[in-house]
Design a protein around this motif. Structure first.
Motif, PDB file in Angstrom:
ATOM      1  N   VAL A 121       5.874   0.715 -16.448  1.00 57.36           N
ATOM      2  CA  VAL A 121       4.764  -0.120 -16.003  1.00 57.36           C
ATOM      3  C   VAL A 121       3.505   0.736 -15.901  1.00 57.36           C
ATOM      4  O   VAL A 121       3.524   1.825 -15.326  1.00 57.36           O
ATOM      5  N   THR A 122       2.411   0.242 -16.450  1.00 60.04           N
ATOM      6  CA  THR A 122       1.164   1.015 -16.430  1.00 60.04           C
ATOM      7  C   THR A 122       0.339   0.790 -15.174  1.00 60.04           C
ATOM      8  O   THR A 122      -0.440   1.659 -14.778  1.00 60.04           O
ATOM      9  N   ARG A 123       0.520  -0.376 -14.523  1.00 61.63           N
ATOM     10  CA  ARG A 123      -0.308  -0.673 -13.360  1.00 61.63           C
ATOM     11  C   ARG A 123       0.334  -1.758 -12.515  1.00 61.63           C
ATOM     12  O   ARG A 123       0.899  -2.716 -13.035  1.00 61.63           O
ATOM     13  N   MET A 124       0.252  -1.603 -11.187  1.00 58.90           N
ATOM     14  CA  MET A 124       0.565  -2.664 -10.236  1.00 58.90           C
ATOM     15  C   MET A 124      -0.606  -2.756  -9.266  1.00 58.90           C
ATOM     16  O   MET A 124      -1.201  -1.745  -8.887  1.00 58.90           O
ATOM     17  N   ARG A 125      -0.929  -3.982  -8.862  1.00 58.91           N
ATOM     18  CA  ARG A 125      -2.055  -4.176  -7.956  1.00 58.91           C
ATOM     19  C   ARG A 125      -1.666  -5.168  -6.865  1.00 58.91           C
ATOM     20  O   ARG A 125      -1.200  -6.274  -7.153  1.00 58.91           O
ATOM     21  N   PHE A 126      -1.856  -4.737  -5.605  1.00 59.79           N
ATOM     22  CA  PHE A 126      -1.432  -5.525  -4.449  1.00 59.79           C
ATOM     23  C   PHE A 126      -2.611  -5.784  -3.520  1.00 59.79           C
ATOM     24  O   PHE A 126      -3.408  -4.871  -3.241  1.00 59.79           O
ATOM     25  N   GLY A 127      -2.706  -6.995  -2.983  1.00 60.12           N
ATOM     26  CA  GLY A 127      -3.536  -7.223  -1.814  1.00 60.12           C
ATOM     27  C   GLY A 127      -2.797  -6.700  -0.593  1.00 60.12           C
ATOM     28  O   GLY A 127      -1.567  -6.742  -0.541  1.00 60.12           O
ATOM     29  N   LEU A 169      -8.654 -12.884  -1.558  1.00 61.65           N
ATOM     30  CA  LEU A 169      -7.524 -12.346  -2.312  1.00 61.65           C
ATOM     31  C   LEU A 169      -6.961 -13.392  -3.262  1.00 61.65           C
ATOM     32  O   LEU A 169      -6.628 -13.088  -4.416  1.00 61.65           O
ATOM     33  N   ALA A 170      -6.839 -14.630  -2.796  1.00 64.47           N
ATOM     34  CA  ALA A 170      -6.282 -15.694  -3.640  1.00 64.47           C
ATOM     35  C   ALA A 170      -7.134 -15.943  -4.870  1.00 64.47           C
ATOM     36  O   ALA A 170      -6.623 -16.300  -5.936  1.00 64.47           O
ATOM     37  N   ALA A 171      -8.439 -15.748  -4.740  1.00 65.52           N
ATOM     38  CA  ALA A 171      -9.359 -16.065  -5.838  1.00 65.52           C
ATOM     39  C   ALA A 171      -9.495 -14.943  -6.857  1.00 65.52           C
ATOM     40  O   ALA A 171     -10.091 -15.152  -7.919  1.00 65.52           O
ATOM     41  N   ARG A 172      -8.950 -13.756  -6.599  1.00 64.51           N
ATOM     42  CA  ARG A 172      -9.192 -12.619  -7.492  1.00 64.51           C
ATOM     43  C   ARG A 172      -8.597 -12.812  -8.886  1.00 64.51           C
ATOM     44  O   ARG A 172      -9.216 -12.509  -9.889  1.00 64.51           O
ATOM     45  N   GLY A 173      -7.362 -13.251  -8.957  1.00 72.51           N
ATOM     46  CA  GLY A 173      -6.731 -13.458 -10.250  1.00 72.51           C
ATOM     47  C   GLY A 173      -6.185 -12.209 -10.904  1.00 72.51           C
ATOM     48  O   GLY A 173      -5.711 -12.270 -12.039  1.00 72.51           O
ATOM     49  N   ASP A 174      -6.221 -11.041 -10.206  1.00 76.57           N
ATOM     50  CA  ASP A 174      -5.744  -9.799 -10.821  1.00 76.57           C
ATOM     51  C   ASP A 174      -4.642  -9.124 -10.016  1.00 76.57           C
ATOM     52  O   ASP A 174      -4.305  -7.970 -10.272  1.00 76.57           O
ATOM     53  N   LEU A 175      -4.049  -9.809  -9.038  1.00 77.77           N
ATOM     54  CA  LEU A 175      -3.049  -9.211  -8.167  1.00 77.77           C
ATOM     55  C   LEU A 175      -1.640  -9.617  -8.583  1.00 77.77           C
ATOM     56  O   LEU A 175      -1.414 -10.724  -9.070  1.00 77.77           O
ATOM     57  N   ASP A 176      -0.704  -8.710  -8.360  1.00 79.90           N
ATOM     58  CA  ASP A 176       0.702  -8.999  -8.638  1.00 79.90           C
ATOM     59  C   ASP A 176       1.410  -9.584  -7.426  1.00 79.90           C
ATOM     60  O   ASP A 176       2.373 -10.339  -7.573  1.00 79.90           O
ATOM     61  N   ALA A 177       0.975  -9.225  -6.231  1.00 81.83           N
ATOM     62  CA  ALA A 177       1.573  -9.710  -4.991  1.00 81.83           C
ATOM     63  C   ALA A 177       0.656  -9.305  -3.845  1.00 81.83           C
ATOM     64  O   ALA A 177      -0.306  -8.548  -4.028  1.00 81.83           O
ATOM     65  N   VAL A 178       0.968  -9.791  -2.646  1.00 80.92           N
ATOM     66  CA  VAL A 178       0.237  -9.433  -1.438  1.00 80.92           C
ATOM     67  C   VAL A 178       1.226  -8.857  -0.429  1.00 80.92           C
ATOM     68  O   VAL A 178       2.288  -9.448  -0.193  1.00 80.92           O
ATOM     69  N   LEU A 179       0.875  -7.711   0.154  1.00 81.75           N
ATOM     70  CA  LEU A 179       1.673  -7.112   1.213  1.00 81.75           C
ATOM     71  C   LEU A 179       1.069  -7.508   2.557  1.00 81.75           C
ATOM     72  O   LEU A 179      -0.117  -7.249   2.806  1.00 81.75           O
ATOM     73  N   HIS A 180       1.878  -8.146   3.401  1.00 85.60           N
ATOM     74  CA  HIS A 180       1.428  -8.467   4.754  1.00 85.60           C
ATOM     75  C   HIS A 180       2.164  -7.543   5.701  1.00 85.60           C
ATOM     76  O   HIS A 180       3.387  -7.601   5.829  1.00 85.60           O
ATOM     77  N   LEU A 181       1.414  -6.666   6.385  1.00 83.28           N
ATOM     78  CA  LEU A 181       2.003  -5.571   7.145  1.00 83.28           C
ATOM     79  C   LEU A 181       2.220  -5.897   8.611  1.00 83.28           C
ATOM     80  O   LEU A 181       2.408  -4.994   9.425  1.00 83.28           O
ATOM     81  N   GLY A 182       2.224  -7.172   8.964  1.00 85.77           N
ATOM     82  CA  GLY A 182       2.588  -7.563  10.317  1.00 85.77           C
ATOM     83  C   GLY A 182       1.468  -8.234  11.077  1.00 85.77           C
ATOM     84  O   GLY A 182       0.302  -8.203  10.700  1.00 85.77           O
ATOM     85  N   ASP A 183       1.861  -8.857  12.214  1.00 86.66           N
ATOM     86  CA  ASP A 183       0.959  -9.682  13.011  1.00 86.66           C
ATOM     87  C   ASP A 183       0.378 -10.805  12.150  1.00 86.66           C
ATOM     88  O   ASP A 183      -0.832 -11.047  12.118  1.00 86.66           O
ATOM     89  N   TYR A 184       1.282 -11.468  11.450  1.00 87.48           N
ATOM     90  CA  TYR A 184       0.954 -12.662  10.657  1.00 87.48           C
ATOM     91  C   TYR A 184       0.432 -13.756  11.572  1.00 87.48           C
ATOM     92  O   TYR A 184      -0.388 -14.581  11.178  1.00 87.48           O
ATOM     93  N   ALA A 244      -2.955   6.507  -7.003  1.00 85.77           N
ATOM     94  CA  ALA A 244      -2.942   5.253  -6.240  1.00 85.77           C
ATOM     95  C   ALA A 244      -4.255   5.162  -5.484  1.00 85.77           C
ATOM     96  O   ALA A 244      -4.674   6.131  -4.844  1.00 85.77           O
ATOM     97  N   GLN A 245      -4.921   4.009  -5.555  1.00 84.08           N
ATOM     98  CA  GLN A 245      -6.235   3.859  -4.936  1.00 84.08           C
ATOM     99  C   GLN A 245      -6.273   2.623  -4.061  1.00 84.08           C
ATOM    100  O   GLN A 245      -5.855   1.544  -4.476  1.00 84.08           O
ATOM    101  N   MET A 246      -6.799   2.794  -2.843  1.00 81.59           N
ATOM    102  CA  MET A 246      -7.014   1.675  -1.936  1.00 81.59           C
ATOM    103  C   MET A 246      -8.501   1.364  -1.858  1.00 81.59           C
ATOM    104  O   MET A 246      -9.316   2.232  -1.525  1.00 81.59           O
ATOM    105  N   ASP A 247      -8.858   0.122  -2.179  1.00 83.43           N
ATOM    106  CA  ASP A 247     -10.217  -0.374  -2.012  1.00 83.43           C
ATOM    107  C   ASP A 247     -10.275  -1.191  -0.729  1.00 83.43           C
ATOM    108  O   ASP A 247      -9.471  -2.119  -0.542  1.00 83.43           O
TER     109      ASP A 247
END
Length: 531
Positions: A132-138, A156-171, A491-494
């Motif tokens: 895999v050359t690239r993965m992108r997560f919200g 995030l929903a409107a981006r169209g370039d993400l593979d999945a979203v990570l929710h790290l708690g306190d949903y 790996a880069q975080m924006d």
């Protein structure tokens, strides 16, 4: 992932059909989660009639069917099935669909009688051995209903370039109305209005959050990978209790945890193991192994917050022995280029110089510190130093590189190296890196003090960095989300910040980017977000 065709999903899911006495309705949207190369978990909740609301225990059993298609018009249905749901599971529906192709977009929907749900889009993971050359997560955490709107999810929903979203708690948050809002102002009222304690309470609160249009849009657009933190139960939870749990008035802690866990697994698209554990591992080709931790269910009681004795006790644990061994073996055996760890509380050590009381107290509340003096960040890994030392020594001894901890919880954004010992960072170097994302809406330090943005927070950030040279950047003021882009070489975080969390139409602006190059174990500033 390409954006959906016009009219397929857009920025928000289609309105749910009105419920009548005769027709069921899908009032809480659709969702998918925990993607595998050959499958994904699908979720919805059906309201069989108007009186059978979430947590009511009313309404009989109904049959719900589902179908998965290769196109948004469902002209080619590939897989379908049905299940029966009822009040025992609060009329929620889960379908663990298999037989799909790797790294592929799919559309899905549900049906109950003649009523059809809104459509959702999901995506499977790459094959385990795929190059895999690239993965992108919200990346998101800490979304408090009463403190604002969930605009971060919409962006995030409107981006169209993400593979999945990570929710790290306190949903979600367990507080009663007015107990923890936006600078003390309730933007929108929690339901039920009291602190949630019972199974019916937790079900009703989950249901309320899933009426938010931006949260529904996110779930309908992307698979989510979620872990829990404390507020899915009660503030500062541990295995035997919580700071925000009073047994005399709120009953037995074990009963409350059981209720919270049941509601969570009913209402979240999360795959639960046969033994009941929520910690788990997902793989995205040969590029990424993602280990997801449960840092509340097995942790020891808070230690001595006035000194080192309690936090350094080798018999105290954050992870529990079984989870620690699972994590270490997974990291050692992985052949992926990057090892991501979904980590609900910060692992980077944090020490402080002496601070004035007005600045120390809100920092202490965010970070779990003693308010009378400065010792360690006791609600985080700083409060369980034996576990942290064991894990980091495992990385060192086995020469495991490219480990990146992804963290939420503390309503602030950080980019840090993770040294084996903070005191020897300048000579011993870094063993991993950590990206902490800020809250979607929950209060930060300036919010708690009710002062203008970037006043006290800017001073505190300078003090933190001065005392902690491994912390390369900290923002204590913003609300927003992150986008993690992973490639073989880095790996880069924006980091993105909302304009105003209290406005439902809030915009979002790029704030800062940090990256870690393969093999370096050190973060560096990046000049621009990924495109």
């Amino acid at each position: 992932m390409p954006p959906p065709p016009p009219g397929a999903l857009g920025g928000a899911p289609a309105p749910a059909p009105a419920t009548t006495a005769l027709a069921p309705a899908f009032l809480h949207g659709v969702a998918s989660g925990d993607p595998l190369p050959d499958g994904v978990l699908l979720w919805t909740r059906v309201t069989p009639h108007p009186g059978a609301g979430p947590g009511s225990g009313l309404g009989g059993e109904v049959e719900v069917s589902w179908e998965v298609a290769a196109a948004p018009d469902f002209s080619s249905v590939l897989v379908s099935g049905s299940t029966v749901t009822g009040p025992a599971r609060d009329h929620t529906v889960k379908a663990d669909v298999r037989g799909l192709s790797p790294a592929t977009d799919y559309w899905y929907r549900f049906r109950c009688g003649q009523v059809v749900s809104a459509a959702g889009r999901t995506r499977t993971a790459p094959a385990h051995d795929a190059e895999v050359t690239r993965m992108r997560f919200g990346v998101v955490s800490c979304a408090n209903w009463e403190a604002g709107y969930f605009s971060a999810y919409r962006h995030l929903a409107a981006r169209g370039d993400l593979d999945a979203v990570l929710h790290l708690g306190d949903y979600l948050y367990e507080y009663g109305t007015g107990e923890y809002a936006a600078r003390g102002r309730v933007v929108r009222v929690h339901e039920p209005a009291h602190e949630i304690v019972t199974l019916a309470d937790y079900r009703a609160r989950h249901a309320q959050y899933k009426t938010d249009p931006d949260l529904r849009a996110l779930h309908a657009a992307l698979p989510i990978v979620a872990i829990w933190d404390d507020h899915e139960f009660a503030d500062n939870a541990w295995a035997g209790g919580a700071v925000n749990h009073q047994p005399d008035t709120e009953g037995d802690w074990t009963d409350r945890v059981a209720a919270a866990q049941q509601a969570y697994f009913e209402w979240m698209p999360v795959r639960q193991s046969d033994a009941g554990e929520v910690y788990r591992r997902l793989r995205f080709g040969r590029l990424v192994d993602l280990s997801l931790l449960d840092l509340r269910s097995y942790r020891s009681a808070p230690g001595d917050q006035g000194g080192r004795a309690g936090v350094d006790d080798p018999h105290r644990t954050l992870t529990g022995r079984a989870q620690m061994e699972w994590l270490k073996s997974g990291l050692a055996e992985s052949d992926a280029a990057w090892h991501l760890v979904g980590n609900s509380v910060m692992i980077s050590p944090v020490a402080f110089l002496k601070l004035p009381a007005y600045l120390l107290r809100p920092l202490a509340e965010l970070l779990g510190l003693p308010k009378e003096g400065l010792a360690v960040n006791t609600d985080q890994w700083d409060g369980y130093t034996a576990d942290r030392r064991e894990l980091l020594e495992h990385l060192r001894r086995n020469r495991i590189g490219n480990t990146v901890f992804l963290t939420g919880d503390i309503h602030s954004a950080w980019a840090s190296d993770v040294p084996g010992e903070a005191a020897t960072y300048s000579t011993s170097g870094s063993l991993a890196t950590e990206f902490v994302v800020t809250s979607v809406t929950s209060d930060n330090i300036d919010d708690m003090l009710k002062v203008p943005p970037r006043t006290v927070s800017s001073l505190a950030a300078r003090i933190i960095r001065t005392a902690n040279p491994h912390v390369k950047w900290v923002d204590l003021d913003s609300h927003g989300f992150g986008v993690l882009d992973v490639r073989a070489e880095r790996a880069q975080m924006d980091y993105y910040a909302l304009d105003d969390r209290t406005r439902p139409d809030s915009g979002a602006q790029w704030l800062r980017s940090y990256a870690v190059d393969t093999g370096s174990q050190r973060v560096r500033r990046a000049d621009a977000p990924v495109r």
